[in-house]
Design a protein around this motif. Structure first.
Motif, PDB file in Angstrom:
ATOM      1  N   ALA A 252      13.776  50.305  47.894  1.00 53.17           N
ATOM      2  CA  ALA A 252      13.574  48.285  47.211  1.00 53.17           C
ATOM      3  C   ALA A 252      15.227  48.413  47.191  1.00 53.17           C
ATOM      4  O   ALA A 252      16.179  47.407  47.624  1.00 53.17           O
ATOM      5  N   ILE A 253      16.048  49.659  46.661  1.00 56.87           N
ATOM      6  CA  ILE A 253      17.266  49.322  46.037  1.00 56.87           C
ATOM      7  C   ILE A 253      18.354  49.032  47.468  1.00 56.87           C
ATOM      8  O   ILE A 253      18.760  48.136  47.612  1.00 56.87           O
ATOM      9  N   ILE A 254      17.584  50.078  48.722  1.00 59.09           N
ATOM     10  CA  ILE A 254      18.387  49.910  50.107  1.00 59.09           C
ATOM     11  C   ILE A 254      18.736  48.472  50.674  1.00 59.09           C
ATOM     12  O   ILE A 254      19.281  47.195  50.888  1.00 59.09           O
ATOM     13  N   ARG A 255      16.923  47.542  50.406  1.00 50.26           N
ATOM     14  CA  ARG A 255      16.923  46.510  50.485  1.00 50.26           C
ATOM     15  C   ARG A 255      17.636  44.963  49.670  1.00 50.26           C
ATOM     16  O   ARG A 255      18.830  44.298  50.279  1.00 50.26           O
ATOM     17  N   ILE A 256      17.825  45.432  48.476  1.00 50.23           N
ATOM     18  CA  ILE A 256      18.803  44.378  47.657  1.00 50.23           C
ATOM     19  C   ILE A 256      20.198  44.975  47.780  1.00 50.23           C
ATOM     20  O   ILE A 256      20.931  43.388  48.195  1.00 50.23           O
ATOM     21  N   GLY A 257      20.214  46.389  47.668  1.00 45.35           N
ATOM     22  CA  GLY A 257      21.391  46.086  48.797  1.00 45.35           C
ATOM     23  C   GLY A 257      22.426  45.092  50.399  1.00 45.35           C
ATOM     24  O   GLY A 257      23.412  44.366  49.839  1.00 45.35           O
ATOM     25  N   LEU A 258      21.581  45.181  50.931  1.00 44.89           N
ATOM     26  CA  LEU A 258      21.748  44.867  52.121  1.00 44.89           C
ATOM     27  C   LEU A 258      21.677  43.095  51.852  1.00 44.89           C
ATOM     28  O   LEU A 258      22.731  42.475  52.752  1.00 44.89           O
ATOM     29  N   LEU A 259      21.094  42.953  50.818  1.00 49.20           N
ATOM     30  CA  LEU A 259      21.145  41.171  50.636  1.00 49.20           C
ATOM     31  C   LEU A 259      21.910  40.647  48.987  1.00 49.20           C
ATOM     32  O   LEU A 259      23.282  40.459  50.285  1.00 49.20           O
ATOM     33  N   VAL A 260      22.183  41.444  48.533  1.00 51.70           N
ATOM     34  CA  VAL A 260      23.535  41.068  47.003  1.00 51.70           C
ATOM     35  C   VAL A 260      24.862  41.838  48.296  1.00 51.70           C
ATOM     36  O   VAL A 260      25.932  40.589  47.871  1.00 51.70           O
ATOM     37  N   ILE A 261      24.535  42.572  47.844  1.00 51.71           N
ATOM     38  CA  ILE A 261      26.709  43.198  48.406  1.00 51.71           C
ATOM     39  C   ILE A 261      27.432  41.894  49.974  1.00 51.71           C
ATOM     40  O   ILE A 261      28.187  42.098  49.178  1.00 51.71           O
ATOM     41  N   PRO A 262      26.785  41.729  51.115  1.00 49.28           N
ATOM     42  CA  PRO A 262      27.684  40.920  51.618  1.00 49.28           C
ATOM     43  C   PRO A 262      28.061  40.012  51.269  1.00 49.28           C
ATOM     44  O   PRO A 262      28.646  39.402  51.526  1.00 49.28           O
ATOM     45  N   TRP A 263      26.713  39.031  50.270  1.00 46.51           N
ATOM     46  CA  TRP A 263      27.326  37.467  49.919  1.00 46.51           C
ATOM     47  C   TRP A 263      27.923  38.004  48.585  1.00 46.51           C
ATOM     48  O   TRP A 263      28.853  37.019  48.057  1.00 46.51           O
ATOM     49  N   LEU A 264      28.955  38.987  48.148  1.00 45.23           N
ATOM     50  CA  LEU A 264      30.326  39.743  47.132  1.00 45.23           C
ATOM     51  C   LEU A 264      30.744  39.379  47.913  1.00 45.23           C
ATOM     52  O   LEU A 264      31.976  38.975  47.069  1.00 45.23           O
ATOM     53  N   THR A 265      31.310  39.449  49.218  1.00 47.99           N
ATOM     54  CA  THR A 265      32.996  39.090  49.624  1.00 47.99           C
ATOM     55  C   THR A 265      32.937  37.888  49.918  1.00 47.99           C
ATOM     56  O   THR A 265      33.788  37.315  50.702  1.00 47.99           O
ATOM     57  N   VAL A 266      31.534  36.991  49.975  1.00 46.24           N
ATOM     58  CA  VAL A 266      31.851  35.372  50.042  1.00 46.24           C
ATOM     59  C   VAL A 266      33.131  34.481  49.413  1.00 46.24           C
ATOM     60  O   VAL A 266      33.777  33.877  50.078  1.00 46.24           O
ATOM     61  N   PHE A 267      33.399  35.207  48.329  1.00 50.97           N
ATOM     62  CA  PHE A 267      34.702  35.116  47.248  1.00 50.97           C
ATOM     63  C   PHE A 267      35.727  35.034  48.394  1.00 50.97           C
ATOM     64  O   PHE A 267      37.160  33.975  47.899  1.00 50.97           O
ATOM     65  N   PHE A 268      36.349  35.686  49.526  1.00 52.35           N
ATOM     66  CA  PHE A 268      37.263  36.086  49.667  1.00 52.35           C
ATOM     67  C   PHE A 268      37.308  35.275  50.728  1.00 52.35           C
ATOM     68  O   PHE A 268      37.892  35.071  52.296  1.00 52.35           O
ATOM     69  N   ILE A 269      36.538  34.320  51.397  1.00 52.28           N
ATOM     70  CA  ILE A 269      36.470  33.209  52.377  1.00 52.28           C
ATOM     71  C   ILE A 269      36.425  31.697  52.078  1.00 52.28           C
ATOM     72  O   ILE A 269      35.847  31.476  51.125  1.00 52.28           O
ATOM     73  N   PRO A 270      37.733  31.134  52.621  1.00 48.08           N
ATOM     74  CA  PRO A 270      37.523  29.942  51.478  1.00 48.08           C
ATOM     75  C   PRO A 270      36.902  29.014  52.239  1.00 48.08           C
ATOM     76  O   PRO A 270      35.441  29.684  53.286  1.00 48.08           O
ATOM     77  N   LYS A 271      36.326  27.731  51.662  1.00 47.42           N
ATOM     78  CA  LYS A 271      34.896  26.734  51.889  1.00 47.42           C
ATOM     79  C   LYS A 271      34.793  26.699  53.100  1.00 47.42           C
ATOM     80  O   LYS A 271      34.128  26.242  53.635  1.00 47.42           O
ATOM     81  N   ASN A 272      36.465  26.225  53.469  1.00 44.79           N
ATOM     82  CA  ASN A 272      36.361  24.976  55.172  1.00 44.79           C
ATOM     83  C   ASN A 272      35.869  26.107  55.869  1.00 44.79           C
ATOM     84  O   ASN A 272      35.339  25.660  56.884  1.00 44.79           O
ATOM     85  N   VAL A 273      36.606  27.500  55.798  1.00 44.34           N
ATOM     86  CA  VAL A 273      36.476  28.424  56.814  1.00 44.34           C
ATOM     87  C   VAL A 273      34.312  28.696  56.588  1.00 44.34           C
ATOM     88  O   VAL A 273      33.649  29.045  57.789  1.00 44.34           O
ATOM     89  N   PHE A 274      33.690  29.197  55.655  1.00 49.10           N
ATOM     90  CA  PHE A 274      32.569  29.488  55.595  1.00 49.10           C
ATOM     91  C   PHE A 274      32.150  28.630  55.813  1.00 49.10           C
ATOM     92  O   PHE A 274      30.794  28.536  56.615  1.00 49.10           O
ATOM     93  N   ARG A 275      32.203  26.847  55.939  1.00 44.78           N
ATOM     94  CA  ARG A 275      31.248  25.691  56.321  1.00 44.78           C
ATOM     95  C   ARG A 275      31.430  25.849  58.225  1.00 44.78           C
ATOM     96  O   ARG A 275      30.345  25.247  58.189  1.00 44.78           O
TER      97      ARG A 275
END
Length: 152
Positions: A4-27
């Motif tokens: 369960a911890i691995i599943r949560i980590g797989l889901l949450v940790i990558p999303w923490l890196t989104v703050f380093f992607i410019p909005k226009n690039v993300f879109r």
């Protein structure tokens, strides 16, 4: 509990890196990430009747496993790879090959050891080859999207 911890980590940790992607690039790369995620979701659905891999706890746990991978590292990883390599096909292909090798062999082995899933009629080499096929499909898709937007 560890699974369960691995599943949560797989889901949450990558999303923490989104703050380093410019909005226009993300879109810009979200459509290709959605398309790639759809391809992986179809693969995950096909894994049930063909028994490509199993997850302890039945279908609900399998769906949770699949979604944590698809919506976490796969979706965000696709955006990162396109952000760093789009327009340089050979770099894109090399990056994907290295990431897919890492996923197919050490990560898959580790996930099986930790009992997150077990490959049955699907082997690590199949994980690698299907991942490369997906990469070869989604790159032209992004080219098409980029060209159609630039012509408008």
């Amino acid at each position: 509990m560890l699974v369960a911890i691995i599943r949560i980590g797989l889901l949450v940790i990558p999303w923490l890196t989104v703050f380093f992607i410019p909005k226009n690039v993300f879109r810009k790369y979200t459509p290709v990430a959605i398309f790639a995620s759809l391809l992986v979701a179809i693969n995950c659905m096909l894994s049930v009747p063909f028994k490509w891999w199993t997850v302890k706890g039945g279908l609900l746990n399998k769906v949770i496993n699949d979604l944590s991978f698809i919506l976490g590292p796969f979706f965000i990883g696709t955006i990162w790879i396109f952000r760093l390599t789009f327009g340089k096909f050979w770099l894109y292909l090399l990056t994907n090959m290295l990431m897919d090798l890492f996923l197919a062999f050490p990560i898959s082995w580790l996930m099986q050891r930790l009992r997150v899933y077990k490959l049955v009629n699907f082997k690590s080499k199949h994980v690698f080859f299907i991942s490369i096929c997906f990469a070869l499909v989604i790159y032209p898709y992004q080219l098409f999207i980029s060209r159609s937007k630039s012509s408008n």
